[in-house]
Design a protein around this motif. Structure first.
Motif, PDB file in Angstrom:
ATOM      1  N   CYS A  12       0.827  -1.215   0.000  1.00  0.00           N
ATOM      2  CA  CYS A  12       0.000   0.000   0.000  1.00  0.00           C
ATOM      3  C   CYS A  12       0.857   1.260   0.000  1.00  0.00           C
ATOM      4  N   ASN A  13       2.013   1.191   0.648  1.00  0.00           N
ATOM      5  CA  ASN A  13       2.897   2.353   0.734  1.00  0.00           C
ATOM      6  C   ASN A  13       3.431   2.790  -0.637  1.00  0.00           C
ATOM      7  N   HIS A  14       3.322   1.932  -1.644  1.00  0.00           N
ATOM      8  CA  HIS A  14       3.738   2.298  -3.001  1.00  0.00           C
ATOM      9  C   HIS A  14       2.638   3.062  -3.740  1.00  0.00           C
ATOM     10  N   TYR A  15       1.466   3.146  -3.145  1.00  0.00           N
ATOM     11  CA  TYR A  15       0.325   3.814  -3.766  1.00  0.00           C
ATOM     12  C   TYR A  15      -0.145   4.953  -2.864  1.00  0.00           C
ATOM     13  N   LEU A  16      -1.284   4.824  -2.240  1.00  0.00           N
ATOM     14  CA  LEU A  16      -1.823   5.903  -1.409  1.00  0.00           C
ATOM     15  C   LEU A  16      -1.750   5.591   0.084  1.00  0.00           C
ATOM     16  N   ARG A  43      -3.716  -8.006  -8.115  1.00  0.00           N
ATOM     17  CA  ARG A  43      -3.771  -6.568  -7.853  1.00  0.00           C
ATOM     18  C   ARG A  43      -5.045  -6.246  -7.071  1.00  0.00           C
ATOM     19  N   ASP A  45      -7.733  -3.248  -6.316  1.00  0.00           N
ATOM     20  CA  ASP A  45      -8.219  -1.969  -6.838  1.00  0.00           C
ATOM     21  C   ASP A  45      -9.403  -1.471  -6.025  1.00  0.00           C
ATOM     22  N   ASP A  50      -8.093   3.196  -8.549  1.00  0.00           N
ATOM     23  CA  ASP A  50      -7.269   2.231  -9.265  1.00  0.00           C
ATOM     24  C   ASP A  50      -6.496   1.391  -8.254  1.00  0.00           C
ATOM     25  N   THR A  51      -5.249   1.090  -8.513  1.00  0.00           N
ATOM     26  CA  THR A  51      -4.475   0.170  -7.679  1.00  0.00           C
ATOM     27  C   THR A  51      -4.164   0.777  -6.317  1.00  0.00           C
ATOM     28  N   VAL A  52      -4.424  -0.028  -5.267  1.00  0.00           N
ATOM     29  CA  VAL A  52      -4.121   0.407  -3.901  1.00  0.00           C
ATOM     30  C   VAL A  52      -3.180  -0.568  -3.198  1.00  0.00           C
ATOM     31  N   GLY A  53      -2.826  -1.656  -3.868  1.00  0.00           N
ATOM     32  CA  GLY A  53      -1.914  -2.643  -3.295  1.00  0.00           C
ATOM     33  C   GLY A  53      -2.013  -3.955  -4.040  1.00  0.00           C
ATOM     34  N   TYR A  54      -1.427  -4.999  -3.442  1.00  0.00           N
ATOM     35  CA  TYR A  54      -1.435  -6.351  -4.001  1.00  0.00           C
ATOM     36  C   TYR A  54      -1.692  -7.348  -2.886  1.00  0.00           C
TER      37      TYR A  54
END
Length: 136
Positions: A12-16, A43, A45, A50-54
């Protein structure tokens, strides 16, 4: 009664960060078979974000009692839904919904379940005759 599957959402830290997440919020899980780093990547979403993590897929990131992406991969269609159950200091734990549960919550019928990813529109309108909620 079927076993309830829980997953760890990481990265998550790679997104928002954790800001978009709230207990009870719905997320969509989308398989990424063409992912260069992980052939079993799933992924996560949210609509309009859009993407929030994996889904976690490493012994270092999968919390005890949750499924890794590798274990979950063959148990879901190309897309699935999960509901946020817990938020930790760095990750999120979510319960994977059955297609019936997801249909009741999202309004997407069983027939649209696997095709919704390709046909969805960002504004949550009808796409090729299928009701969508703006995911994938």
């Amino acid at each position: 009664m079927a076993e309830r599957l829980f997953i760890t959402i990481t990265g998550c830290n790679h997104y928002l960060g954790l800001k978009p997440f709230a207990v009870g919020r719905l997320v969509r899980l989308c398989k990424e078979s063409s992912n260069d780093y992980d052939g079993e990547a799933i992924r996560v979403d949210m609509p309009f974000i859009d993407t929030v993590g994996y889904v976690a897929n490493s012994a270092n990131t999968v919390y005890a009692g949750t499924y890794s992406a590798g274990r979950l991969y063959d148990k879901i269609d190309d897309t699935a839904f999960a509901e946020v159950a817990f938020i930790t200091h760095s990750s999120v734990i979510a319960a994977v919904l059955t297609p019936d549960e997801a249909s009741q919550i999202t309004g997407i019928g069983k027939g649209a379940w696997s095709g919704a990813a390709q046909d969805s529109s960002a504004d949550g309108t009808q796409a090729q005759g299928k009701t969508t909620i703006g995911f994938c």
